[in-house]
Design an enzyme around this catalytic site. Structure first.
Site, PDB file in Angstrom:
ATOM      1  N   ARG A 244       0.814  -1.233   0.000  1.00 50.75           N
ATOM      2  CA  ARG A 244       0.000   0.000   0.000  1.00 50.75           C
ATOM      3  C   ARG A 244       0.844   1.278   0.000  1.00 50.75           C
ATOM      4  O   ARG A 244       0.290   2.383  -0.057  1.00 50.75           O
ATOM      5  CB  ARG A 244      -0.955  -0.026   1.205  1.00 50.75           C
ATOM      6  CG  ARG A 244      -1.963  -1.161   1.105  1.00 50.75           C
ATOM      7  CD  ARG A 244      -3.001  -1.087   2.196  1.00 50.75           C
ATOM      8  NE  ARG A 244      -3.729   0.169   2.165  1.00 50.75           N
ATOM      9  CZ  ARG A 244      -4.552   0.580   3.125  1.00 50.75           C
ATOM     10  NH1 ARG A 244      -4.741  -0.173   4.198  1.00 50.75           N
ATOM     11  NH2 ARG A 244      -5.176   1.729   3.029  1.00 50.75           N
TER      12      ARG A 244
ATOM     13  N   ARG B  77       1.147  -4.960  10.661  1.00 52.59           N
ATOM     14  CA  ARG B  77       1.345  -3.689   9.966  1.00 52.59           C
ATOM     15  C   ARG B  77       2.099  -2.640  10.774  1.00 52.59           C
ATOM     16  O   ARG B  77       2.592  -1.657  10.220  1.00 52.59           O
ATOM     17  CB  ARG B  77      -0.026  -3.094   9.575  1.00 52.59           C
ATOM     18  CG  ARG B  77      -0.872  -3.996   8.698  1.00 52.59           C
ATOM     19  CD  ARG B  77      -0.235  -4.174   7.331  1.00 52.59           C
ATOM     20  NE  ARG B  77      -1.005  -5.066   6.486  1.00 52.59           N
ATOM     21  CZ  ARG B  77      -2.045  -4.696   5.753  1.00 52.59           C
ATOM     22  NH1 ARG B  77      -2.456  -3.446   5.781  1.00 52.59           N
ATOM     23  NH2 ARG B  77      -2.670  -5.565   5.002  1.00 52.59           N
TER      24      ARG B  77
ATOM     25  N   HIS C  50      -6.034  -5.019  12.204  1.00 54.69           N
ATOM     26  CA  HIS C  50      -5.613  -3.822  12.940  1.00 54.69           C
ATOM     27  C   HIS C  50      -6.248  -3.818  14.342  1.00 54.69           C
ATOM     28  O   HIS C  50      -7.280  -4.462  14.562  1.00 54.69           O
ATOM     29  CB  HIS C  50      -6.087  -2.553  12.224  1.00 54.69           C
ATOM     30  CG  HIS C  50      -5.362  -2.229  10.960  1.00 54.69           C
ATOM     31  ND1 HIS C  50      -5.999  -2.120   9.746  1.00 54.69           N
ATOM     32  CD2 HIS C  50      -4.061  -1.950  10.717  1.00 54.69           C
ATOM     33  CE1 HIS C  50      -5.120  -1.791   8.811  1.00 54.69           C
ATOM     34  NE2 HIS C  50      -3.928  -1.683   9.380  1.00 54.69           N
TER      35      HIS C  50
ATOM     36  N   CYS D 283     -12.039   3.131   8.787  1.00 51.23           N
ATOM     37  CA  CYS D 283     -10.995   3.105   7.728  1.00 51.23           C
ATOM     38  C   CYS D 283     -11.256   4.105   6.616  1.00 51.23           C
ATOM     39  O   CYS D 283     -10.335   4.461   5.884  1.00 51.23           O
ATOM     40  CB  CYS D 283     -10.915   1.745   7.065  1.00 51.23           C
ATOM     41  SG  CYS D 283     -11.035   0.382   8.160  1.00 51.23           S
TER      42      CYS D 283
HETATM   43  C1  CIR Z   1      -5.451  -3.777   3.755  1.00 50.16           C
HETATM   44  O1  CIR Z   1      -5.183  -4.979   3.771  1.00 50.16           O
HETATM   45  O2  CIR Z   1      -4.625  -2.964   4.121  1.00 50.16           O
HETATM   46  C2  CIR Z   1      -6.800  -3.335   3.251  1.00 50.16           C
HETATM   47  N1  CIR Z   1      -7.311  -4.339   2.376  1.00 50.16           N
HETATM   48  C3  CIR Z   1      -7.762  -3.105   4.388  1.00 50.16           C
HETATM   49  C4  CIR Z   1      -7.423  -1.930   5.239  1.00 50.16           C
HETATM   50  C5  CIR Z   1      -8.437  -1.676   6.277  1.00 50.16           C
HETATM   51  N2  CIR Z   1      -8.092  -0.558   7.086  1.00 50.16           N
HETATM   52  C6  CIR Z   1      -8.369  -0.471   8.374  1.00 50.16           C
HETATM   53  O3  CIR Z   1      -8.852  -1.421   8.990  1.00 50.16           O
HETATM   54  N3  CIR Z   1      -8.011   0.647   8.989  1.00 50.16           N
END
Ligand code: CIR
Length: 254
Positions: free
Chosen positions: A83, A128, A158, A249
């Site tokens: 990302r 992460r 998360h 998110c």
């Molecule tokens: C990821 O894997 O990073 C995205 N598909 C999902 C991110 C979700 N974000 C969050 O929970 N803050």
């Protein structure tokens, strides 16, 4: 009380990216749900602006992960390599109103791991976010006198997939995902069995937003909201759940 929200449009690549992984996202519905989400933020009193989607980065709609904003300062995250780069458009938008600093290697930190309560900030140590990332957050928040508490999270993506702050000294937790003793100083509100996704709620002033489709947790939250003098609002985010995202998110709020 927060007054502003920054959101990011849903790229067309969001649906195709997940299709390639065998997950069917309804692209039109995702756009409608996003528009409804933004409308809900406006209805609860936030002024919203948006960053254009980045078609090269299908997950960019999950803008929360790119930055932590506190008063006039913004900390730009160092994200999962898949990302990396999402931050650019967000940083450009925030630079108009905020003093920018950045998380530097070897630190890794994503906004989904940052949970603010009224008195402290919890940071999830996850796939992460590492301890260096937690330190970077601590330095960023130090001038504001905020205490940062690191917590290990292993069973979900998360920290905020497992717990969010409801206000009134209360944290909603999904017991399937996290050891609630972490929040011993708070009142704990448990999601109903099988409804862990409902742990991602968003309190904005006198409104409490929760994901739609979790009736038993909703019934309990209605009572909480009534006691807190807040209005409970359900938001359908089914198409973002397919990408492992949820309510918080989809915005940066300050
Ligand atoms: C990821 O894997 O990073 C995205 N598909 C999902 C991110 C979700 N974000 C969050 O929970 N803050």
């Amino acid at each position: 009380m927060a007054t502003r929200a920054l959101v990011r449009e849903v790229p067309a690549s969001y649906a195709t990216y997940y299709a390639a992984k065998g997950v069917v996202v309804d692209a039109e519905l995702a756009r409608r749900q996003h528009a409804d989400y933004v409308a809900a933020l406006r209805q609860v009193g936030l002024e919203s602006s948006h960053v254009q989607a980045d078609e090269e980065r299908p997950d960019c709609v999950f803008i929360e992960d790119t930055a932590v904003v506190w008063e006039d300062r913004a900390l730009i995250m160092r994200m999962n390599p898949a990302r990396e780069g999402e931050q650019r458009g967000v940083e450009a938008a925030l630079a108009a109103t905020h003093r920018i600093s950045r998380v530097e290697p070897p630190a890794a930190l994503e906004g989904g791991d940052v949970l603010h309560t009224d008195s402290a900030t919890f940071v999830g140590i996850t796939a992460r976010t590492n301890h260096f990332g937690a330190k970077a957050l601590e330095s960023f928040l130090m001038p504001f006198g905020r205490r940062v508490i690191s917590v290990e999270v292993q069973k979900c993506l998360h920290l905020k997939s497992a717990a969010t702050y409801l206000g009134e000294g209360t944290v909603i937790v999904a017991p399937e995902f996290i050891d609630q003793s972490i929040f011993a100083k708070y009142s704990i509100f448990e999601t109903a069995p099988g409804e862990a996704y409902a742990a991602n709620c968003l309190r904005i002033g006198k409104h409490l937003l929760m994901p739609r489709g979790f009736p038993r947790t909703r019934a309990k939250l209605e009572k909480f909201a009534a006691r807190a003098g807040a209005t409970l609002v359900s938001i359908d985010c089914s198409e973002f759940r397919k990408g492992d995202g949820s309510l918080t998110c989809l915005s940066l709020i300050w």
